[in-house]
Design an enzyme around this catalytic site. Structure first.
Site, mmCIF file in Angstrom:
data_model
loop_
_atom_site.group_PDB
_atom_site.id
_atom_site.type_symbol
_atom_site.label_atom_id
_atom_site.label_comp_id
_atom_site.label_asym_id
_atom_site.label_seq_id
_atom_site.Cartn_x
_atom_site.Cartn_y
_atom_site.Cartn_z
ATOM 1 N N HIS A 72 0.844 -1.199 0.000
ATOM 2 C CA HIS A 72 0.000 0.000 0.000
ATOM 3 C C HIS A 72 0.880 1.250 0.000
ATOM 4 C CE1 HIS A 72 -4.167 -1.619 1.400
ATOM 5 N NE2 HIS A 72 -3.622 -2.368 0.455
ATOM 6 N N TYR A 200 -9.348 5.271 7.493
ATOM 7 C CA TYR A 200 -9.480 5.639 8.909
ATOM 8 C C TYR A 200 -10.536 6.732 8.979
ATOM 9 C CZ TYR A 200 -5.095 3.196 10.087
ATOM 10 O OH TYR A 200 -4.121 2.250 10.295
ATOM 11 N N PRO A 292 -4.297 0.301 18.744
ATOM 12 C CA PRO A 292 -4.051 -0.172 17.369
ATOM 13 C C PRO A 292 -4.177 0.886 16.277
ATOM 14 C CG PRO A 292 -6.204 -0.888 18.144
ATOM 15 C CD PRO A 292 -5.546 -0.239 19.307
ATOM 16 N N LYS A 296 0.898 -0.239 15.015
ATOM 17 C CA LYS A 296 2.293 -0.346 15.445
ATOM 18 C C LYS A 296 2.629 -1.575 16.304
ATOM 19 C CE LYS A 296 4.092 3.019 13.364
ATOM 20 N NZ LYS A 296 3.868 2.350 12.083
ATOM 21 N N TYR A 383 3.912 6.432 10.182
ATOM 22 C CA TYR A 383 3.080 5.290 9.787
ATOM 23 C C TYR A 383 3.913 4.213 9.086
ATOM 24 C CZ TYR A 383 -1.152 2.719 8.680
ATOM 25 O OH TYR A 383 -2.113 1.747 8.634
HETATM 26 C C1 PHB Z 1 -5.995 -4.505 10.782
HETATM 27 O O1 PHB Z 1 -6.041 -4.738 9.561
HETATM 28 O O2 PHB Z 1 -6.349 -5.364 11.606
HETATM 29 C C2 PHB Z 1 -5.547 -3.167 11.233
HETATM 30 C C3 PHB Z 1 -5.067 -2.262 10.319
HETATM 31 C C4 PHB Z 1 -4.662 -1.005 10.735
HETATM 32 C C5 PHB Z 1 -4.736 -0.665 12.063
HETATM 33 C C6 PHB Z 1 -5.200 -1.590 13.000
HETATM 34 C C7 PHB Z 1 -5.609 -2.848 12.593
HETATM 35 O O3 PHB Z 1 -4.366 0.581 12.464
#
Ligand code: PHB
Ligand code: APR
Length: 388
Positions: A72, A200, A292, A296, A383
């Site tokens: 990505h 997000y 989460p 990280k 990130y």
């Molecule tokens: C996930 O795909 O489980 C996932 C992705 C990004 C995050 C947290 C969890 O910030």
């Protein structure tokens, strides 16, 4: 039994450490309290920094990741009426890879099996002895038999609930904790991802995240009150709430379907200092937990394990400095990643108890992010992962 390094915990941290050490000729063993099926049944995160991808290649477990992972170049943040595309590649030259932690774990097991590495499952009552001496050992029972492993070093990779951190005397330990007033309800479904990148979403009803594992497997999350239970949420109520938290054009294209896993996890920031005591060294969730939102957790475990593996290898080559500096080196990166995870959590979740001032601050932050390439670069840099 005698081994050079005894690793407690067979999650991603312990397995990766074992593989890196054994590839370098260090005799390591892993003790895991659960069965292999249990460990592989846990659904965890799925965003890998380039640093972790590089380590997996270095350890000889990069083939499936290269074939099946999805690179990505960016991510989408939608909040407070703004749509901010963070272009990792353009801003930092780096990318992230989507590949489930469960798959990483499976690849590590396969590689360890192929080299005949000892990974002992269902090791009960693991206890650390003499970590502050030159002759540490670990006792446990397995299949009803009491066992003892003498070793040079012990690696505590046994997660947040493990025994390793608690073996360090309380008087020598300092714990820093921030508990957030909500959790994440996550579902896994055999549906196509919402968008080609992760989304997000910050919304006054609460945060939402649309993530993925592959072209027909999606992982979605909703911010929920800590009092909610999984049983309170049917698939229908989950999808309806997710739609409400997305901008109309994305809500419209969301493909829904039955969930194949559903769980709620509380969010916390936690760091325990120091990450070593005598001949005991902590790595991963045993020493720290991040919320989460910044993706990280696994990546931070990987940088710990990288530092620790290199330090132990150096130690056996006669250079004691890296191992002596391990805790300080790991913690410097842990604090920065924790700060990033905290700031992402703070920017995108709803904190009703904090009133309208915070909500306006969040709106201003997203507004600033939308118009400031410097702010986007700072977010992207964190990130994709700070260097190590
Ligand atoms: C996930 O795909 O489980 C996932 C992705 C990004 C995050 C947290 C969890 O910030
Ligand atoms: N004895 C032996 N094994 C133990 C003990 C114990 N007393 N206590 C816990 N364990 C095992 C757990 O069963 C688990 O398999 O230690 C392992 C720890 O694994 P994780 O919790 O996955 O922690 P870690 O390997 O550090 O992984 C990093 O990153 O994405 C995040 O939280 C996510 O698990 C992920 C973490």
């Amino acid at each position: 039994m005698r081994h050079q390094v005894c690793i407690i915990g067979g999650g991603p941290s312990g397995l990766l450490l074992c593989l890196l050490l054994r590839r370098a000729g260090v005799d390591a063993i892993v003790l895991e309290q659960r069965s292999r099926a249990y460990v592989l049944g846990r659904i965890r995160a799925g965003v890998l920094e380039q640093g972790l991808v590089d380590i997996l290649h270095h350890a000889g477990v990069g083939q499936r990741l290269a074939a099946e992972g999805f690179v990505h170049d960016g991510t989408l943040i939608v909040a407070h009426g703004r749509r901010v595309h963070i272009d990792f590649k353009a801003l930092t030259g780096k990318t992230v890879t989507i590949y489930g932690q469960t798959e990483v774990t499976r690849d590590l097991y396969d590689a360890l099996d192929a080299m005949g590495a000892p990974v002992l499952h269902e090791a009960e009552g693991v206890t650390i002895h003499g970590a502050e001496t030159d002759a540490p050992y670990v006792t446990f029972t397995r299949g009803g038999q009491a066992q003892r492993i003498d070793c040079d070093y012990i690696a505590g990779c046994d997660g947040f609930h493990g025994v390793s951190r608690r073996t360090i005397p309380e008087a020598l330990r300092q714990e820093f904790e921030h508990v957030y007033p909500f959790g994440w309800l996550g579902i896994l479904s055999e549906t196509p991802p919402l968008h080609h990148e992760l989304v997000y979403a910050g919304h006054e009803r609460g945060f939402a995240l649309c993530s993925m594992r592959n072209a027909n497997l999606s992982r979605h999350y909703l911010q929920v009150p800590l009092t909610d239970r999984v049983e309170d949420w049917t698939d229908e109520t989950f999808w309806a709430e997710l739609r409400r938290r997305l901008p109309p054009d994305l809500a419209e294209v969301l493909v829904t379907g039955p969930s194949i896993e559903k769980s709620i996890a509380p969010l916390r920031s936690f760091i325990s200092e120091p990450m070593s005591w005598g001949r005991l060294f902590l790595a991963g969730d045993a020493a720290h937990i991040v919320p989460p939102t910044g993706a990280k957790g696994l990546n931070l475990a990987a940088s710990d394990v990288w530092y620790l593996s290199q330090a132990l290898i150096a130690q056996y080559q006669g250079d004691a400095a890296p191992l002596a500096g391990y805790s300080a080196q790991a913690l410097a990166r842990v604090w920065k990643a924790s700060r990033f995870s905290w700031s992402m959590t703070r920017m995108l979740h709803s904190f009703p108890s904090e009133g309208p001032f915070l909500a306006r601050m969040q709106a201003a932050e997203v507004d600033y992010l939308a118009g400031a390439p410097a702010a986007q670069t700072a977010l992207a840099e964190n990130y994709v992962g700070l260097p190590y």
